[in-house]
Write an enzyme that holds these catalytic residues in place. Sequence first.
Site, mmCIF file in Angstrom:
data_model
loop_
_atom_site.group_PDB
_atom_site.id
_atom_site.type_symbol
_atom_site.label_atom_id
_atom_site.label_comp_id
_atom_site.label_asym_id
_atom_site.label_seq_id
_atom_site.Cartn_x
_atom_site.Cartn_y
_atom_site.Cartn_z
ATOM 1 N N SER A 46 26.516 -5.284 -12.451
ATOM 2 C CA SER A 46 25.340 -5.419 -11.820
ATOM 3 C C SER A 46 23.917 -5.192 -12.893
ATOM 4 C CB SER A 46 25.561 -4.638 -10.411
ATOM 5 O OG SER A 46 24.041 -4.372 -9.869
ATOM 6 N N GLY A 47 22.606 -5.985 -12.503
ATOM 7 C CA GLY A 47 21.751 -5.262 -12.725
ATOM 8 C C GLY A 47 21.145 -3.786 -11.708
ATOM 9 N N LEU A 48 21.938 -3.431 -10.662
ATOM 10 C CA LEU A 48 21.182 -2.457 -9.756
ATOM 11 C C LEU A 48 22.412 -1.587 -9.942
ATOM 12 C CD1 LEU A 48 19.744 -1.416 -7.319
ATOM 13 C CD2 LEU A 48 21.979 -2.143 -6.000
ATOM 14 N N ASP A 58 16.004 -1.182 -10.877
ATOM 15 C CA ASP A 58 16.559 -2.522 -10.576
ATOM 16 C C ASP A 58 15.116 -3.009 -11.308
ATOM 17 O OD1 ASP A 58 18.111 -4.758 -11.438
ATOM 18 O OD2 ASP A 58 18.230 -5.033 -8.969
ATOM 19 N N ASP A 85 25.036 -9.832 -15.086
ATOM 20 C CA ASP A 85 24.052 -10.647 -13.859
ATOM 21 C C ASP A 85 22.557 -9.748 -14.528
ATOM 22 O OD1 ASP A 85 21.185 -9.646 -12.180
ATOM 23 O OD2 ASP A 85 22.011 -8.197 -11.332
ATOM 24 N N ASP A 87 19.204 -11.501 -14.448
ATOM 25 C CA ASP A 87 18.338 -10.766 -14.244
ATOM 26 C C ASP A 87 17.463 -12.405 -14.130
ATOM 27 O OD1 ASP A 87 18.620 -8.200 -12.858
ATOM 28 O OD2 ASP A 87 17.954 -6.771 -14.788
ATOM 29 N N GLU A 114 18.466 -15.965 -12.373
ATOM 30 C CA GLU A 114 17.782 -15.575 -10.699
ATOM 31 C C GLU A 114 16.354 -16.278 -11.231
ATOM 32 O OE1 GLU A 114 18.861 -11.475 -10.459
ATOM 33 O OE2 GLU A 114 16.449 -10.926 -9.843
ATOM 34 N N LYS A 120 11.534 -8.667 -13.273
ATOM 35 C CA LYS A 120 11.845 -8.830 -11.374
ATOM 36 C C LYS A 120 12.352 -7.475 -10.659
ATOM 37 C CE LYS A 120 15.654 -8.049 -10.757
ATOM 38 N NZ LYS A 120 16.958 -7.296 -10.376
ATOM 39 N N ASN A 122 14.542 -5.464 -7.302
ATOM 40 C CA ASN A 122 15.962 -6.544 -6.469
ATOM 41 C C ASN A 122 15.645 -6.582 -5.636
ATOM 42 O OD1 ASN A 122 17.906 -5.377 -3.736
ATOM 43 N ND2 ASN A 122 18.698 -4.685 -6.582
ATOM 44 N N SER A 123 16.302 -7.936 -5.002
ATOM 45 C CA SER A 123 15.861 -8.910 -4.208
ATOM 46 C C SER A 123 16.154 -8.236 -2.025
ATOM 47 C CB SER A 123 17.244 -9.740 -4.293
ATOM 48 O OG SER A 123 17.402 -10.308 -4.931
ATOM 49 N N ARG A 159 21.169 -18.665 -10.016
ATOM 50 C CA ARG A 159 21.189 -17.606 -8.604
ATOM 51 C C ARG A 159 19.871 -18.362 -8.331
ATOM 52 N NH1 ARG A 159 21.189 -10.897 -7.648
ATOM 53 N NH2 ARG A 159 19.806 -10.915 -6.628
ATOM 54 N N HIS A 190 21.853 -16.444 -2.544
ATOM 55 C CA HIS A 190 21.481 -15.294 -2.381
ATOM 56 C C HIS A 190 20.977 -15.353 -0.965
ATOM 57 C CE1 HIS A 190 22.658 -10.923 -2.701
ATOM 58 N NE2 HIS A 190 20.846 -10.750 -3.695
HETATM 59 C C1 SPV Z 1 22.592 -6.839 -8.904
HETATM 60 O O1 SPV Z 1 23.654 -6.506 -8.185
HETATM 61 O O2 SPV Z 1 22.052 -6.376 -9.472
HETATM 62 C C2 SPV Z 1 22.736 -8.270 -8.082
HETATM 63 C C3 SPV Z 1 23.029 -8.619 -6.306
HETATM 64 O O3 SPV Z 1 21.786 -8.670 -8.554
HETATM 65 S S1 SPV Z 1 21.574 -7.715 -5.574
HETATM 66 O O4 SPV Z 1 21.395 -6.647 -5.730
HETATM 67 O O5 SPV Z 1 22.526 -7.975 -4.344
HETATM 68 O O6 SPV Z 1 20.626 -8.879 -5.601
HETATM 69 MG MG MG Z 2 20.753 -7.882 -10.209
#
Ligand code: SPV
Ligand code: MG
Length: 547
Positions: A46-48, A58, A85, A87, A114, A120, A122-123, A159, A190
């Site tokens: 996961s990027g986060l 992130d 992930d 990004d 994505e 970017k 975080n979503s 994504r 997502h």
């Molecule tokens: C991540 O895990 O970094 C994601 C998923 O991109 S989310 O945090 O839901 O965007």
């Molecule tokens: Mg991410």
Amino acid sequence: MNNITSRQTKLKDILNSSNLEFILEAHNGISARLVEQAGFKGIWASGLALSAQFGVRDSNEASWTQIVDMLEFMTDVTSIPILLDGDTGYGNFNNMRRLVRKLEQRNIAGVCIEDKQFPKTNSFLDSDRQALADVDEFCGKIKAGKDSQSIDDFCIVARVEALIAGWGMREAITRAEAYFDAGADAILIHSKNSDPGEVLEFSSIWGNRCPLVIVPTKYYSTPTSVFADADISLVIWANHMIRASIYAMESVSQEIYQNESIVDVEDKISQINKIFSLQGADELDEANKKYLTPTSKYSAIILAASRGSQFKELTKDKPKAMLNINGVPLLQRLTTEFKEQGVNDINVVAGYKSDMININGVKITKNQEYDSSNELVSLFCAVNSFTDNMIIIYGDLLFRSYILNDFIEAKGNITIVVDSANIDKDISGMPDFVYCDKNDDRSLFRQDANLKHISELRNESNELPSGRWIGMLKVNKIGRQILDNALTELSSQENFKDLTIPDLINHILSNGHEIKVHYINGHWLDVNDLVDIERAGDFISTSASTT
Ligand code: SPV
Ligand code: MG
């Protein structure tokens, strides 16, 4: 060729499986290992979570090479596929090409990109204000990625962020179609809603055109059977390992800080052994056995209880074994000799001024009666340290290294070292003449000779000695048993306090047991008086110059 399924193929199989599959987030080596250990078939890098474990946002604050470096640790300790992930692909189509090549080199199974713009964020953060990528530009990125992969099953997951950014279902479907046409292996749809409605709607419109992936972080209470019924292929639990670790670390750090103690947290945290096992300590142990020079199975008992009263002032404050020879205590030299032969289990029986023995890496046993007893009482004090392969030695010996090295290899249940040269030369201490069934034939290597008797007397019954015992004896498992029994027998004798190691040796012989002789020719000395100290200094200097 081997039959092991590649990680890329494993990921492709997960995506195309007819069952609903699950992968869990990991953000470093140890969390990746735990995810695999729990039974998951794959890992979401996961990027986060990766940025969080670095302590940064992130928002592409960690460079992509820092991410890829961490992935290498994660692949090294796992065997399941890792989906990165990625990004936005860290730039345009060109950056994406390079990323795919680097990921393949690190054995990463696939990457998810994505359709947002670099850098970017975080979503779940300011999602309405996040600009989406141009569809054609993003399709170019997917194509470039697919064209640059060299492993057939490497997967690119596209994504779709249209629902997150509030662009609606129609836009989401249009984008998914374009990305699938551009070559994406799967679509990740997502959503930031707390119910799965829009994701389920998307899925029903999408109709199984290609595998569909979801991240139910916000709609986590939905039973997973709902996803299975909606023909979702893969669920990503996207951040639960980093959240679990933050939760645990925060509460433990606060508790330790408040209590100024670690006692209450001990039962709430993993044992140190757990860390060792996750690090694969056992494997290294096995490898050490295979590749390293083995450490010796032998232990040593060094008898060092006496003052050596001949030394007068020199041993006023220390035992004889701590006398300095060219600046280094005798016992230190002896200990080093043993350690160099891999003998690390070293037990010193101390007595006189035992507190002055400050040698690292040895165990000290005290003979409290050192003043009124002889060698066997000292040896008896160390009985709890006896092992099945052990060398018993006087603490005032100096010898060339090869002597111990060869002696360790010598055969016999009980074996002693005998010097066949210098029988009469300058004997300062007890002579310990040795009478054997065969004299030393120096033309023979490892001659097989047995001890008949050991005595302070020369020319006993008109027989010439074969040599002198130097004060070194070894036993194997059988020999230890014999020695144990003999020592126990002698310990019940009234004169036990006066007995010496040669008395023990003779007792063993009189019990009918064999004692082997390992012949040497000089290259040793024991330190019994001031002249010996001078000799010892010369001995050390010449030994050093000849080795
Ligand atoms: C991540 O895990 O970094 C994601 C998923 O991109 S989310 O945090 O839901 O965007
Ligand atoms: Mg991410």
